[in-house]
Design a protein around this motif. Structure first.
Motif, mmCIF file in Angstrom:
data_model
loop_
_atom_site.group_PDB
_atom_site.id
_atom_site.type_symbol
_atom_site.label_atom_id
_atom_site.label_comp_id
_atom_site.label_asym_id
_atom_site.label_seq_id
_atom_site.Cartn_x
_atom_site.Cartn_y
_atom_site.Cartn_z
ATOM 1 N N ILE A 1 9.918 0.002 18.925
ATOM 2 C CA ILE A 1 10.470 0.408 17.640
ATOM 3 C C ILE A 1 9.756 1.688 17.206
ATOM 4 C CG2 ILE A 1 10.937 -0.280 15.265
ATOM 5 C CD1 ILE A 1 12.230 -2.067 17.381
ATOM 6 N N HIS A 2 10.518 2.766 17.030
ATOM 7 C CA HIS A 2 9.900 4.001 16.561
ATOM 8 C C HIS A 2 9.351 3.745 15.156
ATOM 9 C CE1 HIS A 2 9.173 8.112 15.422
ATOM 10 N NE2 HIS A 2 9.552 8.549 16.626
ATOM 11 N N PRO A 3 8.055 3.965 14.923
ATOM 12 C CA PRO A 3 7.466 3.656 13.625
ATOM 13 C C PRO A 3 8.174 4.323 12.446
ATOM 14 C CG PRO A 3 5.742 4.121 15.213
ATOM 15 C CD PRO A 3 7.038 4.457 15.879
ATOM 16 N N GLN A 4 8.649 5.548 12.639
ATOM 17 C CA GLN A 4 9.329 6.228 11.529
ATOM 18 C C GLN A 4 10.703 5.634 11.263
ATOM 19 O OE1 GLN A 4 7.904 10.408 13.087
ATOM 20 N NE2 GLN A 4 8.817 10.703 11.060
ATOM 21 N N VAL A 5 11.349 5.161 12.315
ATOM 22 C CA VAL A 5 12.628 4.476 12.128
ATOM 23 C C VAL A 5 12.400 3.185 11.339
ATOM 24 C CG1 VAL A 5 14.506 3.254 13.296
ATOM 25 C CG2 VAL A 5 13.696 5.447 14.195
ATOM 26 N N CYS A 6 11.376 2.459 11.731
ATOM 27 C CA CYS A 6 11.039 1.212 11.047
ATOM 28 C C CYS A 6 10.705 1.478 9.578
ATOM 29 C CB CYS A 6 9.862 0.544 11.752
ATOM 30 S SG CYS A 6 9.452 -1.098 11.129
ATOM 31 N N LEU A 7 9.899 2.508 9.348
ATOM 32 C CA LEU A 7 9.509 2.860 7.981
ATOM 33 C C LEU A 7 10.723 3.265 7.157
ATOM 34 C CD1 LEU A 7 7.322 3.468 5.860
ATOM 35 C CD2 LEU A 7 7.094 5.746 6.878
ATOM 36 N N THR A 8 11.649 4.029 7.752
ATOM 37 C CA THR A 8 12.848 4.473 7.043
ATOM 38 C C THR A 8 13.745 3.301 6.672
ATOM 39 O OG1 THR A 8 12.792 6.611 8.182
ATOM 40 C CG2 THR A 8 14.887 5.944 7.185
ATOM 41 N N GLU A 9 13.939 2.393 7.612
ATOM 42 C CA GLU A 9 14.770 1.207 7.355
ATOM 43 C C GLU A 9 14.164 0.376 6.224
ATOM 44 O OE1 GLU A 9 17.652 0.486 8.525
ATOM 45 O OE2 GLU A 9 17.848 0.795 10.686
ATOM 46 N N VAL A 10 12.871 0.152 6.295
ATOM 47 C CA VAL A 10 12.201 -0.676 5.296
ATOM 48 C C VAL A 10 12.201 0.019 3.933
ATOM 49 C CG1 VAL A 10 9.945 -1.576 4.601
ATOM 50 C CG2 VAL A 10 10.785 -1.961 6.921
ATOM 51 N N SER A 11 11.945 1.311 3.918
ATOM 52 C CA SER A 11 11.938 2.055 2.651
ATOM 53 C C SER A 11 13.314 2.008 2.002
ATOM 54 C CB SER A 11 11.516 3.507 2.894
ATOM 55 O OG SER A 11 10.191 3.567 3.395
ATOM 56 N N GLY A 12 14.362 2.113 2.827
ATOM 57 C CA GLY A 12 15.722 2.016 2.302
ATOM 58 C C GLY A 12 15.998 0.653 1.706
ATOM 59 N N TYR A 13 15.516 -0.391 2.370
ATOM 60 C CA TYR A 13 15.716 -1.744 1.850
ATOM 61 C C TYR A 13 14.955 -1.943 0.544
ATOM 62 C CZ TYR A 13 15.461 -6.764 1.278
ATOM 63 O OH TYR A 13 15.532 -8.039 0.752
ATOM 64 N N GLY B 1 0.770 -1.236 0.000
ATOM 65 C CA GLY B 1 0.000 0.000 0.000
ATOM 66 C C GLY B 1 0.796 1.278 0.000
ATOM 67 N N GLY B 2 2.112 1.168 0.093
ATOM 68 C CA GLY B 2 2.955 2.360 0.066
ATOM 69 C C GLY B 2 2.999 3.125 1.370
ATOM 70 N N ARG B 3 2.401 2.582 2.423
ATOM 71 C CA ARG B 3 2.414 3.277 3.708
ATOM 72 C C ARG B 3 2.225 2.262 4.833
ATOM 73 N NH1 ARG B 3 -2.699 4.140 5.836
ATOM 74 N NH2 ARG B 3 -4.441 3.515 4.483
ATOM 75 N N ALA B 4 2.502 2.707 6.052
ATOM 76 C CA ALA B 4 2.342 1.838 7.211
ATOM 77 C C ALA B 4 0.884 1.808 7.641
ATOM 78 C CB ALA B 4 3.214 2.334 8.363
ATOM 79 N N SER B 5 0.400 0.648 8.023
ATOM 80 C CA SER B 5 -0.954 0.551 8.552
ATOM 81 C C SER B 5 -0.953 0.966 10.016
ATOM 82 C CB SER B 5 -1.481 -0.881 8.437
ATOM 83 O OG SER B 5 -0.822 -1.736 9.361
ATOM 84 N N GLU B 6 -2.121 1.335 10.505
ATOM 85 C CA GLU B 6 -2.237 1.749 11.904
ATOM 86 C C GLU B 6 -1.863 0.612 12.845
ATOM 87 O OE1 GLU B 6 -5.601 3.697 14.935
ATOM 88 O OE2 GLU B 6 -5.974 3.589 12.769
#
Length: 274
Positions: free
Chosen positions: A202-214, A186-191
């Motif tokens: 886990i800070h959600p934005q940190v998680c999102l950044t790591e995953v987006s980088g991968y 979906g291109g974004r994190a679910s609630e």
């Protein structure tokens, strides 16, 4: 006596299917001939499908569903699946004994109705034994999977305390796995994933950044036309994230409960760790 009955069943099962020919002239003879000719092969091949899932489905899907590839979670799933089949076998042995007793009672009857019931019982017990055999094959497959998981992960023995020690790391890994799926689909994190991240520190934005980088890195590998990465590439990334952030739940535990570990070993079943 029961053993002799069981030996006779293979021939009686075919008679059970074609028995109407004796009782009525209205049965299509061509269809009966076709059944007589090909049913034995179908009966034989049906033995390969005496359970709900193949060995591959059981190993690759059932043991990892909602668990990811956590060895302790997979072993726990093995035990849950074995427990279900044990329960089915316990119930089946009673029903099997009842049907076998009915067959012994009905086999020498001259009454047409009782003869029909006898043929019905022959088919019933054959089907029942296929399912029983399938349960045993499933349990054997699960035992092999259990032993392979232990060997692959260097686990000689384990208990509840060993399982609990791996739980935080499992949930950290799972948070990154769910984030990866969210962003890929979906291109974004679910609630729900955001909440899961926060629950385990886990800070959600940190998680999102790591995953987006991968995701960007993997997309670049594919775009370069090199050999496409295997799914193990993703699993390695998730393992890396689990190792990198495995201490985060401790800080969350400190904030919530005033201590880094809320598990109490005195309440656990322990056979290995002391």
């Amino acid at each position: 006596m029961p053993d002799e009955i069981v030996k006779q069943l293979n021939t009686d099962i075919l008679q059970a299917t074609t028995g109407f020919l004796v009782q009525s002239a209205n049965i299509n003879k061509h269809a009966v001939e076709k059944v007589n000719r090909y049913l034995p092969e179908l009966e034989e091949k049906t033995r390969a499908f005496d359970r709900n899932n193949s060995q591959s489905t059981l190993a690759f899907m059932t043991l990892t569903m909602l668990n990811g590839q956590s060895p302790y979670r997979m072993m726990r799933q093995v035990m849950a699946e074995v427990e279900k089949r044990k329960g089915a076998l316990v119930e089946a042995q009673v029903n099997h004994a009842k049907v076998l007793k009915d067959i012994e009672r009905l086999q020498d009857s001259d009454d047409p109705v009782l003869q029909a019931k006898y043929r019905q019982k022959c088919v019933n017990i054959a089907t029942m034994e296929q399912k029983i055999n399938g349960s045993f094959k499933d349990i054997a497959t699960l035992i092999d999977a259990y032993n392979n998981i232990k060997e692959a992960n260097g686990i000689e023995d384990w208990d509840e305390e060993a399982f609990e020690k791996e739980e935080k790391k499992h949930h950290v890994r799972r948070a990154f796995e769910l984030m990866y799926r969210n962003v890929l689909v979906g291109g974004r994190a679910s609630e729900a994933t955001i909440e899961y991240c926060q629950q385990y520190g886990i800070h959600p934005q940190v998680c999102l950044t790591e995953v987006s980088g991968y995701l960007a890195y993997t997309a670049d590998l594919i775009a370069k036309g090199e050999e496409p990465p295997h799914a193990n590439h993703l699993e390695d990334f998730l393992n890396e994230m689990a190792e990198k952030y495995k201490s985060n739940p401790d800080a969350t535990s400190e904030r919530l409960f005033g201590k880094s570990d809320v598990t109490v070993t005195d309440y656990m079943y322990k056979t290995v760790t002391k």
